[in-house]
Design a protein around this motif. Sequence first.
Motif, PDB file in Angstrom:
ATOM      1  N   VAL A  62      -0.925  -3.488   0.908  1.00  0.00           N
ATOM      2  CA  VAL A  62      -2.026  -2.603   0.003  1.00  0.00           C
ATOM      3  C   VAL A  62      -3.031  -1.904   0.350  1.00  0.00           C
ATOM      4  O   VAL A  62      -3.553  -0.173  -0.448  1.00  0.00           O
ATOM      5  CB  VAL A  62      -2.762  -3.651  -0.868  1.00  0.00           C
ATOM      6  CG1 VAL A  62      -3.578  -3.223  -1.490  1.00  0.00           C
ATOM      7  CG2 VAL A  62      -1.992  -4.257  -1.285  1.00  0.00           C
ATOM      8  N   THR A  63      -3.648  -1.787   1.357  1.00  0.00           N
ATOM      9  CA  THR A  63      -4.391  -0.661   2.606  1.00  0.00           C
ATOM     10  C   THR A  63      -4.065   0.869   2.340  1.00  0.00           C
ATOM     11  O   THR A  63      -4.585   1.625   2.139  1.00  0.00           O
ATOM     12  CB  THR A  63      -5.542  -1.209   3.492  1.00  0.00           C
ATOM     13  OG1 THR A  63      -5.816  -2.906   2.967  1.00  0.00           O
ATOM     14  CG2 THR A  63      -6.210   0.006   4.300  1.00  0.00           C
ATOM     15  N   VAL A  64      -2.943   0.398   3.325  1.00  0.00           N
ATOM     16  CA  VAL A  64      -1.977   1.465   3.876  1.00  0.00           C
ATOM     17  C   VAL A  64      -1.613   2.348   2.337  1.00  0.00           C
ATOM     18  O   VAL A  64      -2.277   3.877   2.793  1.00  0.00           O
ATOM     19  CB  VAL A  64      -0.821   1.753   4.551  1.00  0.00           C
ATOM     20  CG1 VAL A  64      -0.058   2.835   4.660  1.00  0.00           C
ATOM     21  CG2 VAL A  64      -0.938   1.114   5.938  1.00  0.00           C
ATOM     22  N   THR A  65      -1.434   2.125   1.544  1.00  0.00           N
ATOM     23  CA  THR A  65      -1.252   2.305  -0.094  1.00  0.00           C
ATOM     24  C   THR A  65      -2.131   3.082  -0.888  1.00  0.00           C
ATOM     25  O   THR A  65      -2.186   4.739  -1.184  1.00  0.00           O
ATOM     26  CB  THR A  65      -0.016   1.689  -0.483  1.00  0.00           C
ATOM     27  OG1 THR A  65       1.466   0.833  -0.397  1.00  0.00           O
ATOM     28  CG2 THR A  65      -0.025   2.085  -2.295  1.00  0.00           C
ATOM     29  N   TYR A  66      -3.031   2.823  -0.579  1.00  0.00           N
ATOM     30  CA  TYR A  66      -4.462   3.054  -0.757  1.00  0.00           C
ATOM     31  C   TYR A  66      -5.111   4.190  -0.529  1.00  0.00           C
ATOM     32  O   TYR A  66      -5.453   5.306  -0.917  1.00  0.00           O
ATOM     33  CB  TYR A  66      -5.617   2.197  -1.625  1.00  0.00           C
ATOM     34  CG  TYR A  66      -6.574   2.405  -1.748  1.00  0.00           C
ATOM     35  CD1 TYR A  66      -7.359   2.257  -2.732  1.00  0.00           C
ATOM     36  CD2 TYR A  66      -7.882   2.868  -0.841  1.00  0.00           C
ATOM     37  CE1 TYR A  66      -7.939   2.909  -3.823  1.00  0.00           C
ATOM     38  CE2 TYR A  66      -8.999   3.412  -1.575  1.00  0.00           C
ATOM     39  CZ  TYR A  66      -9.384   3.430  -2.956  1.00  0.00           C
ATOM     40  OH  TYR A  66     -10.381   3.768  -3.220  1.00  0.00           O
ATOM     41  N   SER A  67      -4.608   4.253   1.444  1.00  0.00           N
ATOM     42  CA  SER A  67      -5.353   5.374   1.525  1.00  0.00           C
ATOM     43  C   SER A  67      -4.454   6.849   1.092  1.00  0.00           C
ATOM     44  O   SER A  67      -5.094   7.423   1.486  1.00  0.00           O
ATOM     45  CB  SER A  67      -5.303   4.589   3.542  1.00  0.00           C
ATOM     46  OG  SER A  67      -6.333   3.510   3.490  1.00  0.00           O
ATOM     47  N   LEU A  71      -5.558  10.130   0.507  1.00  0.00           N
ATOM     48  CA  LEU A  71      -5.278  11.346   0.880  1.00  0.00           C
ATOM     49  C   LEU A  71      -4.833  12.985   0.348  1.00  0.00           C
ATOM     50  O   LEU A  71      -5.155  13.087   0.082  1.00  0.00           O
ATOM     51  CB  LEU A  71      -4.285  11.208   2.243  1.00  0.00           C
ATOM     52  CG  LEU A  71      -4.268  12.678   2.771  1.00  0.00           C
ATOM     53  CD1 LEU A  71      -5.232  13.272   4.201  1.00  0.00           C
ATOM     54  CD2 LEU A  71      -2.930  11.574   4.562  1.00  0.00           C
ATOM     55  N   LEU A  72      -3.414  11.571  -0.896  1.00  0.00           N
ATOM     56  CA  LEU A  72      -2.964  12.866  -1.626  1.00  0.00           C
ATOM     57  C   LEU A  72      -3.895  13.408  -2.840  1.00  0.00           C
ATOM     58  O   LEU A  72      -4.310  14.912  -2.950  1.00  0.00           O
ATOM     59  CB  LEU A  72      -1.655  12.483  -2.555  1.00  0.00           C
ATOM     60  CG  LEU A  72      -1.003  11.490  -0.411  1.00  0.00           C
ATOM     61  CD1 LEU A  72       0.757  11.143  -1.710  1.00  0.00           C
ATOM     62  CD2 LEU A  72      -0.210  13.355  -0.556  1.00  0.00           C
ATOM     63  N   ARG A  73      -4.458  12.954  -2.568  1.00  0.00           N
ATOM     64  CA  ARG A  73      -5.901  13.016  -4.226  1.00  0.00           C
ATOM     65  C   ARG A  73      -6.555  13.822  -3.512  1.00  0.00           C
ATOM     66  O   ARG A  73      -6.911  14.980  -3.763  1.00  0.00           O
ATOM     67  CB  ARG A  73      -6.504  12.158  -4.796  1.00  0.00           C
ATOM     68  CG  ARG A  73      -5.191  11.000  -5.271  1.00  0.00           C
ATOM     69  CD  ARG A  73      -6.653   9.847  -6.262  1.00  0.00           C
ATOM     70  NE  ARG A  73      -5.888   9.402  -7.404  1.00  0.00           N
ATOM     71  CZ  ARG A  73      -6.145   8.460  -7.893  1.00  0.00           C
ATOM     72  NH1 ARG A  73      -7.761   7.799  -7.739  1.00  0.00           N
ATOM     73  NH2 ARG A  73      -5.321   7.354  -8.868  1.00  0.00           N
ATOM     74  N   THR A  74      -6.558  13.902  -2.037  1.00  0.00           N
ATOM     75  CA  THR A  74      -7.649  14.948  -1.911  1.00  0.00           C
ATOM     76  C   THR A  74      -7.414  15.942  -0.983  1.00  0.00           C
ATOM     77  O   THR A  74      -7.947  17.273  -1.626  1.00  0.00           O
ATOM     78  CB  THR A  74      -8.115  14.053  -0.049  1.00  0.00           C
ATOM     79  OG1 THR A  74      -8.997  13.409  -0.371  1.00  0.00           O
ATOM     80  CG2 THR A  74      -9.419  15.213   0.378  1.00  0.00           C
ATOM     81  N   ILE A  75      -6.160  16.345  -0.854  1.00  0.00           N
ATOM     82  CA  ILE A  75      -5.204  17.140  -0.498  1.00  0.00           C
ATOM     83  C   ILE A  75      -5.238  18.545  -1.773  1.00  0.00           C
ATOM     84  O   ILE A  75      -5.208  19.278  -1.835  1.00  0.00           O
ATOM     85  CB  ILE A  75      -4.077  17.036   0.076  1.00  0.00           C
ATOM     86  CG1 ILE A  75      -4.590  16.345   2.007  1.00  0.00           C
ATOM     87  CG2 ILE A  75      -3.184  18.425   0.306  1.00  0.00           C
ATOM     88  CD1 ILE A  75      -2.868  15.804   2.462  1.00  0.00           C
TER      89      ILE A  75
END
Length: 79
Positions: A62-67, A71-75
């Motif tokens: 869950v943590t890796v998926t959220y991260s 990251l994709l939203r920021t990009i």
Amino acid sequence: MSYDTHTVPLKTRKKSEESCDTGNSCSSCGSGCSGGLVEAGSEKDVVYRNVLIFTIVALVFVTVTYSIMQLLRTIAGVN
């Protein structure tokens, strides 16, 4: 209309007196891997360890998926 009933024979397990490797559930004297990590008759500490491992793996997932999502939203520039 007449229905015939048939008795289905059951396969009974016979205890073998030969020794076998029971260190791994997939290499035991049975007919292969039963598919479960928690075996019937496991001790409490083994069950607790397995539940803890499952919980930690789920939290990491869950943590890796959220991260990655953040990251994709920021990009992409999406708020």
